[in-house]
Structures are given as C-alpha cells and as structure tokens.
Design an enzyme around this catalytic site. Structure first.
Site, mmCIF file in Angstrom:
data_model
loop_
_atom_site.group_PDB
_atom_site.id
_atom_site.type_symbol
_atom_site.label_atom_id
_atom_site.label_comp_id
_atom_site.label_asym_id
_atom_site.label_seq_id
_atom_site.Cartn_x
_atom_site.Cartn_y
_atom_site.Cartn_z
ATOM 1 N N ASN A 10 12.998 2.698 -29.667
ATOM 2 C CA ASN A 10 11.736 2.513 -30.398
ATOM 3 C C ASN A 10 11.030 1.369 -29.692
ATOM 4 O OD1 ASN A 10 9.661 1.957 -32.148
ATOM 5 N ND2 ASN A 10 10.978 1.005 -33.720
ATOM 6 N N TRP A 11 10.012 1.725 -28.920
ATOM 7 C CA TRP A 11 9.367 0.704 -28.094
ATOM 8 C C TRP A 11 8.401 -0.179 -28.862
ATOM 9 C CZ3 TRP A 11 8.038 3.550 -22.843
ATOM 10 C CH2 TRP A 11 9.210 3.656 -22.091
ATOM 11 N N LYS A 12 8.100 0.205 -30.107
ATOM 12 C CA LYS A 12 7.141 -0.593 -30.889
ATOM 13 C C LYS A 12 5.852 -0.760 -30.075
ATOM 14 C CE LYS A 12 11.111 -2.541 -33.138
ATOM 15 N NZ LYS A 12 11.624 -3.529 -34.073
ATOM 16 N N HIS A 96 9.228 3.355 -40.722
ATOM 17 C CA HIS A 96 9.911 2.180 -40.157
ATOM 18 C C HIS A 96 9.567 0.957 -41.011
ATOM 19 C CE1 HIS A 96 10.867 -1.122 -37.464
ATOM 20 N NE2 HIS A 96 11.678 -0.283 -36.847
ATOM 21 N N GLU A 98 8.714 -1.931 -40.314
ATOM 22 C CA GLU A 98 7.495 -2.658 -39.907
ATOM 23 C C GLU A 98 6.248 -1.949 -40.418
ATOM 24 O OE1 GLU A 98 8.510 -2.934 -35.757
ATOM 25 O OE2 GLU A 98 10.157 -4.272 -36.290
ATOM 26 N N GLU A 168 18.179 1.248 -41.202
ATOM 27 C CA GLU A 168 17.857 0.022 -40.475
ATOM 28 C C GLU A 168 17.741 -1.134 -41.453
ATOM 29 O OE1 GLU A 168 15.961 0.994 -36.396
ATOM 30 O OE2 GLU A 168 14.388 0.702 -37.874
ATOM 31 N N GLY A 174 15.643 -6.957 -34.899
ATOM 32 C CA GLY A 174 15.075 -7.974 -34.027
ATOM 33 C C GLY A 174 15.648 -9.367 -34.241
ATOM 34 N N SER A 214 19.339 -4.461 -34.036
ATOM 35 C CA SER A 214 20.068 -5.228 -33.027
ATOM 36 C C SER A 214 21.205 -4.450 -32.362
ATOM 37 C CB SER A 214 20.572 -6.555 -33.618
ATOM 38 O OG SER A 214 19.466 -7.362 -34.027
ATOM 39 N N GLY A 235 15.444 -1.039 -30.701
ATOM 40 C CA GLY A 235 14.196 -1.681 -30.329
ATOM 41 C C GLY A 235 14.344 -2.440 -29.025
ATOM 42 N N GLY A 236 14.596 -3.753 -29.132
ATOM 43 C CA GLY A 236 14.611 -4.638 -27.962
ATOM 44 C C GLY A 236 15.451 -4.153 -26.801
HETATM 45 P P1 PGA Z 1 15.951 -3.965 -32.710
HETATM 46 O O1 PGA Z 1 14.900 -2.988 -33.475
HETATM 47 O O2 PGA Z 1 16.907 -3.060 -31.997
HETATM 48 O O3 PGA Z 1 15.086 -4.765 -31.769
HETATM 49 O O4 PGA Z 1 16.608 -4.777 -33.759
HETATM 50 C C1 PGA Z 1 15.328 -1.811 -34.090
HETATM 51 C C2 PGA Z 1 14.159 -1.088 -34.719
HETATM 52 O O5 PGA Z 1 13.282 -1.745 -35.292
HETATM 53 O O6 PGA Z 1 14.079 0.169 -34.680
#
Ligand code: PGA
Length: 252
Positions: A10-12, A96, A98, A168, A174, A214, A235-236
């Site tokens: 998930n590149w956000k 998600h 966010e 999640e 994050g 994470s 994500g990251g």
């Molecule tokens: P993260 O993000 O791996 O950077 O914790 C996961 C996500 O929000 O899908």
C-alpha cells in the site's frame, strides 16, 4: 480449502507514475519464478495506468487505495470503479484506517464502495482495525465485529468469492510496533468466525484475511506461519523493491 497468500503493498501518497515504473522494473527480476502467491501493489490513482502497463506479464497486480461508489456524475474529485478498471487496476483497498481517520470514511460508505467494487469486478480489500485506546479498554473484538459487520452490510455469500479482508491494528500502522504473530492470529481467528456468522462456512473458509501494520521482511514469515493469516498489507516496507520482494518471498 486453499487460500493463495496475498502480499500487497500500500503505497499511500508516495510515488509518481515514473517512480512506480522504476519500482516495478526493479522488482520484476527479484520476483521472477516465484509462484504460489499473489503479489500486488496499491498505487496512487495517478500512477495506476503506467504501473499496470509496466507490470504486464509480471504477475504483480496493480490496485487503487480508494474508490467512489457512483458510476459517473457530478462528484468533483472522485473516481469510479469503471475508471479504475479502465486504467488497469484489478483491486482496491477500502476503509483503510487513514481514510476512516482523515477523510471521514464510515462503515456505511465502505459497504457502498464494496458493492460498487464487486459489481464492477474489482477485488475489494476491506480494512478493519482497532485503536490503541480501544485495545487497552478491551474493546478490540467488539470494535472489529461492528466494523466488519457494518463494512460488509448487504454482502451475500454468493457475491463474496473475491472478498479480501485486512486486519490492521491502528496502533501498529507506521509505528514499527507489529502485533505479535499470536496477537494477530487471535484476531484473525475471531474475524474468520465473524465471517462465518455473516456469510457462512464456505466464505469463511475461502476469504483471505491479511495482516497489516509494520510488516517487514524480518517479521513476515512468523506472521504468515499462523493458520488464519493469509497475507500482508504493507506500507513503508513496500516502497523499496528489494524489501517488497523479500516480503512476497516470505518463505522462499
Ligand atoms: P505500515 O502500513 O506497513 O507502514 O505500517 C500498513 C498500512 O497502512 O497498510
């Protein structure tokens, strides 16, 4: 019953189209010959077309991170399922945390987006997760049960074949704090039970439940060894081709 592992980035709000193409070109040789799993990346809207073109023949699915439920109309700033499909997306992340936290997505909206995605043959990845305060107040299962029920409202077993769910925990996104494999497994088993209540045995057995929060190359294997963890939403650690490839190849 077999649930093909689904490893999704998930590149956000990271990467232009050109940056997406560089990533995919670098990831392709790292992923060559890897089988028995589905690799995927949810990219920004503006990178979908280029990413999808670059990913052709690689086995990596390109997806979006949100969608609007109407087909077209006066909805300034929104994007439809048909538009995503035409650009080359084959899946979409819905609800998600966010989106829920910063953009007002509710369970009801997620349910409407889910219906639209399924009608348009876009694979939906429906996210649920509790906050730290909710976990500490022992509300995790109540919160997740309500989110899942609300987000899947109106979904019937016959339409659930492509459904993917992602757990999640908000406190793990994050932050570098992963749920332990045992903590995640406990929730995944609970969610599978809820899927059974809502959609029946078949859907519960076949729906992939991803863990997100994470996930890194060094913890993905232990998470994936749990019986109810069927993949990861990352994500990251999905922003660099080598770390993404290591996650996709968690058991290779
Ligand atoms: P993260 O993000 O791996 O950077 O914790 C996961 C996500 O929000 O899908």
């Amino acid at each position: 019953m077999s649930r093909t592992p689904f490893l999704a980035g998930n590149w956000k709000m990271y990467k232009t189209g050109a940056e997406a193409v560089s990533f995919i070109e670098a990831a392709k040789p790292l992923l060559a010959g890897v089988s028995g799993r589905q690799a995927a990346v949810a990219v920004p809207f503006t990178a979908i077309a280029e990413a999808a073109k670059a990913a052709q023949g690689s086995g990596v699915l390109i997806g979006a991170q949100n969608v609007y439920w109407e087909k077209e109309g006066a909805y300034t700033g929104e994007i439809s399922v048909g538009m995503l499909k035409a650009a080359g997306a084959s899946f979409v992340i819905l609800g998600h945390s966010e989106r829920r936290q910063f953009f007002g997505d509710t369970d009801e909206w997620v349910a409407r987006k889910l219906q639209a995605a399924l009608e348009g043959s876009l694979v939906p990845v429906v996210c649920v997760g509790e906050s730290l305060a909710q976990r500490e107040a022992n509300e995790t299962f109540a919160v997740l049960g309500a989110q899942l029920k609300g987000s899947l409202a109106g979904l019937t077993a016959d339409k659930a074949a492509t459904l993917v769910v992602a757990y999640e925990p908000v406190w793990a996104i994050g932050t570098g704090k992963t749920a332990t494999a045992a903590q995640a497994q406990e929730v995944h088993a609970f969610l599978r039970g809820e899927l059974r209540n809502l959609l029946g045995d078949k859907a519960a057995a076949e729906t992939r439940i991803l863990y997100g929060g994470s996930v890194k190359p060094d913890n993905v294997k232990s998470l994936m060894s749990e019986p109810d963890i069927d993949g990861a939403l990352v994500g990251g650690a999905a922003l660099k081709p080598d770390s993404f490839a290591q996650i996709v190849k968690f058991d290779v």
